[in-house]
Structures are given as C-alpha cells and as structure tokens.
Design a protein around this motif. Structure first.
Motif, short mmCIF file in Angstrom:
data_model
loop_
_atom_site.label_atom_id
_atom_site.label_comp_id
_atom_site.label_asym_id
_atom_site.label_seq_id
_atom_site.Cartn_x
_atom_site.Cartn_y
_atom_site.Cartn_z
N ASP A 154 0.82 -1.22 0.00
CA ASP A 154 0.00 0.00 0.00
C ASP A 154 0.85 1.26 0.00
O ASP A 154 0.44 2.29 -0.56
CB ASP A 154 -0.93 0.01 1.21
CG ASP A 154 -2.05 -1.00 1.09
OD1 ASP A 154 -2.29 -1.48 -0.03
OD2 ASP A 154 -2.68 -1.31 2.12
N ALA A 155 2.01 1.20 0.62
CA ALA A 155 2.86 2.39 0.71
C ALA A 155 3.23 2.91 -0.67
O ALA A 155 3.23 4.12 -0.91
CB ALA A 155 4.12 2.06 1.51
N PHE A 156 3.56 2.03 -1.58
CA PHE A 156 3.96 2.46 -2.92
C PHE A 156 2.78 3.00 -3.72
O PHE A 156 2.92 3.94 -4.51
CB PHE A 156 4.65 1.31 -3.66
CG PHE A 156 6.00 0.99 -3.08
CD1 PHE A 156 7.11 1.72 -3.45
CD2 PHE A 156 6.15 -0.01 -2.15
CE1 PHE A 156 8.36 1.45 -2.91
CE2 PHE A 156 7.39 -0.29 -1.60
CZ PHE A 156 8.50 0.44 -1.98
N LYS A 157 1.60 2.42 -3.51
CA LYS A 157 0.41 2.96 -4.17
C LYS A 157 0.11 4.37 -3.67
O LYS A 157 -0.21 5.27 -4.46
CB LYS A 157 -0.79 2.03 -3.91
CG LYS A 157 -0.65 0.65 -4.53
CD LYS A 157 -1.83 -0.23 -4.14
CE LYS A 157 -1.67 -1.64 -4.69
NZ LYS A 157 -2.77 -2.54 -4.25
N LEU A 158 0.21 4.56 -2.37
CA LEU A 158 -0.06 5.87 -1.78
C LEU A 158 0.89 6.93 -2.33
O LEU A 158 0.46 8.03 -2.73
CB LEU A 158 0.07 5.80 -0.26
CG LEU A 158 -1.01 5.04 0.51
CD1 LEU A 158 -0.59 4.82 1.95
CD2 LEU A 158 -2.33 5.81 0.46
N ILE A 159 2.17 6.64 -2.36
CA ILE A 159 3.14 7.65 -2.75
C ILE A 159 3.11 7.89 -4.26
O ILE A 159 3.27 9.02 -4.73
CB ILE A 159 4.56 7.27 -2.27
CG1 ILE A 159 5.42 8.53 -2.09
CG2 ILE A 159 5.24 6.28 -3.18
CD1 ILE A 159 5.04 9.39 -0.91
N TYR A 160 2.88 6.84 -5.05
CA TYR A 160 2.81 7.01 -6.51
C TYR A 160 1.61 7.88 -6.87
O TYR A 160 1.74 8.82 -7.68
CB TYR A 160 2.71 5.66 -7.21
CG TYR A 160 2.65 5.78 -8.71
CD1 TYR A 160 3.81 5.89 -9.47
CD2 TYR A 160 1.43 5.79 -9.38
CE1 TYR A 160 3.76 6.01 -10.85
CE2 TYR A 160 1.36 5.92 -10.76
CZ TYR A 160 2.53 6.03 -11.49
OH TYR A 160 2.48 6.16 -12.86
N ASP A 161 0.47 7.59 -6.28
CA ASP A 161 -0.74 8.38 -6.59
C ASP A 161 -0.55 9.84 -6.18
O ASP A 161 -0.99 10.76 -6.90
CB ASP A 161 -1.95 7.79 -5.89
CG ASP A 161 -2.40 6.48 -6.50
OD1 ASP A 161 -1.96 6.17 -7.62
OD2 ASP A 161 -3.20 5.77 -5.86
N PHE A 162 0.09 10.07 -5.04
CA PHE A 162 0.35 11.45 -4.63
C PHE A 162 1.23 12.15 -5.66
O PHE A 162 0.93 13.29 -6.09
CB PHE A 162 1.04 11.48 -3.27
CG PHE A 162 1.45 12.88 -2.85
CD1 PHE A 162 0.57 13.71 -2.19
CD2 PHE A 162 2.72 13.37 -3.17
CE1 PHE A 162 0.93 15.00 -1.84
CE2 PHE A 162 3.10 14.67 -2.83
CZ PHE A 162 2.20 15.48 -2.16
N LEU A 163 2.32 11.52 -6.06
CA LEU A 163 3.26 12.16 -7.00
C LEU A 163 2.61 12.41 -8.35
O LEU A 163 2.93 13.39 -9.03
CB LEU A 163 4.49 11.28 -7.16
CG LEU A 163 5.39 11.15 -5.93
CD1 LEU A 163 6.47 10.10 -6.17
CD2 LEU A 163 6.03 12.49 -5.58
N LEU A 164 1.71 11.53 -8.74
CA LEU A 164 1.08 11.66 -10.05
C LEU A 164 0.09 12.82 -10.10
O LEU A 164 -0.15 13.40 -11.17
CB LEU A 164 0.37 10.35 -10.40
CG LEU A 164 0.04 10.09 -11.86
CD1 LEU A 164 1.30 10.04 -12.71
CD2 LEU A 164 -0.74 8.79 -12.01
N HIS A 165 -0.47 13.19 -8.96
CA HIS A 165 -1.55 14.17 -8.95
C HIS A 165 -1.24 15.45 -8.18
O HIS A 165 -2.10 16.31 -8.04
CB HIS A 165 -2.82 13.54 -8.38
CG HIS A 165 -3.32 12.37 -9.17
ND1 HIS A 165 -3.23 11.07 -8.73
CD2 HIS A 165 -3.89 12.31 -10.40
CE1 HIS A 165 -3.73 10.26 -9.65
NE2 HIS A 165 -4.15 10.99 -10.67
N SER A 166 -0.02 15.59 -7.67
CA SER A 166 0.32 16.77 -6.88
C SER A 166 1.41 17.57 -7.58
O SER A 166 2.33 17.01 -8.18
CB SER A 166 0.81 16.35 -5.49
OG SER A 166 1.15 17.47 -4.71
N GLU A 167 1.30 18.90 -7.49
CA GLU A 167 2.31 19.79 -8.06
C GLU A 167 2.59 20.93 -7.09
O GLU A 167 1.72 21.34 -6.33
CB GLU A 167 1.84 20.36 -9.40
CG GLU A 167 1.72 19.35 -10.52
CD GLU A 167 1.36 20.03 -11.84
OE1 GLU A 167 2.29 20.41 -12.58
OE2 GLU A 167 0.16 20.17 -12.12
N ASP A 168 3.81 21.45 -7.16
CA ASP A 168 4.13 22.65 -6.38
C ASP A 168 3.27 23.81 -6.85
O ASP A 168 2.91 23.90 -8.04
CB ASP A 168 5.61 23.03 -6.57
CG ASP A 168 6.56 22.05 -5.93
OD1 ASP A 168 6.11 21.21 -5.12
OD2 ASP A 168 7.77 22.12 -6.23
#
Length: 308
Positions: A128-142
């Motif tokens: 689950d940890a990798f799913k959580l972090i991948y989804d965050f990186l894919l949809h978040s921007e500075d």
C-alpha cells in the motif's frame, strides 16, 4: 506531469552487511528485501528506478540486483562518495562515513527531472505504501509552496528486538500534514515501550502510537535545489564541530522547509508493519513474514514471473 521516478538509497549496503554478497535472501526463490520493494513499486506504477550506490559495490550490485531489474524497468545509477562536495570543500582527515541521506539525494540531482519517491534498499514497506506515494506524486504539483509527502508508520510497527534503529519521529496536524520531524538515531525497545538517547546515558520515552518516517518520501524536483543551497551551511558547521560523523539528514532538511513556511508534507499513513534486516538476528522474522504473505496471496510464488 512527468512519470514519477523511484530512488533507492543503497550506498550503505556493502558496509552494513560486511560486503554486498553477504546480503541474505529472505524469499523462497532467493529474493532479497529490495526485490519485494521493486515488485510493489512496479505494480503501483513506477517504471524507472535510480539506484544510489557507491562505486566500490557497483560490480556486485549490478550482478546481484541491477542487471536483473534492467530487463523490466528503466534503470539509472548515481553514486554517493564522501568526496562529492561543493567547490572549495575537502574531506576532513579521517572522515570515511558518508554525509547522510540529504547528501545521498543530492548525488542523484543530475538524473532527476520528475517527481520522485525515495526509499531505503534494506527496508520492507508494504504494497500500500507504494500505491499511496505514486498516486500522490502523479496528482500533486508545487504551487506557492513545495508539495511533498511521506508515508508514516506507527513506531511500534518499526522496531527490532535486536538493537537500536534510526527513525524520524513526527508530529502531525489534525488535517494530516507534517508539523515537525526529528531524526532520532538511537531508538530501542525499553521498559515495555520505545525510548531514544542522544548521549547513550539519558533516555527519553516516545509516546505510544507515534508516527515515524522510514525514509519513504515523495518529492518534486524542488527539494534538490533546497538541499544544494543548504549543504554548504551544514558543511561549515559539521567541519567545525563534528567533522568525522556529522550527517546531512533528509528529514532535518524537510523539517526546516516546513518550519520556514516553504513546504507542506502530506502524511500518508500506513498500518503495515516494517520488516528489515538491520541486524542478522532479524532475518528469521523477515523470512517468516514473507512466507506468510505468499501463503496469503499477497505475493506470487515466483515474484518476477509476470514481468518475465
């Protein structure tokens, strides 16, 4: 949005285990912990991995890990060496220890042009940890702030019975963001709970259920310039006060950015238990855990079969 990259910090593998070839398998088919992390990362969506290693272990690392993974993921290499310093700085006499996790990420700077996650090579994080972090990186921007994330674990799920561990102990806000994080390099099970010491004599209790960082971070490339800007400041103090052992910790830099109002860090909570072979005595626990996960269908009998 560019595809997120996975950075695996593996520069300490040789020294910790007395040589890279001494890494013991924990899976029935000879898999080591990093195999399960990479398998989980690939299933989460990561397609490219950068291995951060030392030149001295490059040949062994590629033979044991890198050449296999390069058949199923795009692979890059960065190198953490003690003499990788800004212009005008030299390694203090007698210094052999690397400069820490912040310096490690800096050593990857030229290879990173997209959002990226960071993990340790010798820690098991859970699917689950990798799913959580991948989804965050894919949809978040500075935006006006740097927008980062970390996967947080319950402290009690990350301890070993066989010695001390280093963890970033966190305080989070009511809405799930990092408030503060302090790197504690010597945490042990003591007196029915967990305590840390800074001097080997005085012990401080860490509240039960505390959130800790296992160095599973999600960053935009902005962290690279921030690390580069602050590294000379760190070196000036380190060389003056603790030239042989001072470390440029990644959690400390993140804490400074949060405290300074430059960044937010979303804490993505994981209920999973950490597994790692910090000490050789940890191995039977990890082997049994992996076996149990296979029996429960979390992992296939042959880990890489579906990617062959």
């Amino acid at each position: 949005m560019k595809e997120p990259i996975l950075v695996v910090m593996a520069a300490g593998m040789g020294s910790r285990y007395g040589g890279l070839k001494q890494i013991d398998p924990v899976g029935a088919n000879g898999e080591i912990i990093i195999d399960f992390s990479l398998f989980d990362a690939m299933n989460a969506g990561f397609k490219k991995v950068i291995f951060l290693i030392k030149k001295s272990i490059e040949e062994d690392f590629k033979e044991i890990i890198g050449d296999r993974i390069s058949k199923i993921m795009e692979v890059g290499y960065a190198y953490q060496e003690v003499d990788a310093l800004p212009a005008g700085y030299t390694v203090p006499d007698g210094r052999e220890k690397p400069w820490g996790t912040g310096h490690a990420i800096l050593c990857c700077k030229e290879l990173i042009d997209a959002p990226f996650a960071v993990i340790n090579a010798d820690d098991y994080y859970g699917k689950d940890a990798f799913k959580l972090i991948y989804d965050f990186l894919l949809h978040s921007e500075d935006d006006a702030l740097y927008r980062y994330a970390m996967v947080g674990y319950i402290l009690e799920n990350t301890l070993t019975d066989h010695g001390h561990v280093a963890r970033g102990v966190c305080v989070t806000t009511a809405d799930g963001y990092l408030d503060t994080i302090h790197e504690r390099t010597h945490i042990e099970k003591r007196g029915g709970g967990a305590q840390y010491t800074e001097d080997g004599t005085h012990w401080v209790t860490i509240p039960e259920g505390s959130t800790v960082s296992m160095n599973l971070w999600g960053f935009s490339p902005s962290i690279l310039n921030a690390l580069a800007d602050e590294f000379p400041v760190f070196l000036d103090q380190a060389i003056a006060e603790n030239p042989l052992k001072a470390e440029y910790f990644l959690p400390t830099m993140v804490d400074h950015l949060v405290e300074g109002g430059k960044a937010t860090v979303k804490v993505l909570q994981s209920p999973d238990r950490w597994y790692g072979v910090t000490y050789r005595e940890d191995k039977p626990v990890v082997v049994e855990a992996i076996k149990r996960m296979r029996e429960n269908g979390i992992y296939p009998d042959k880990l890489w079969r579906e990617f062959a």
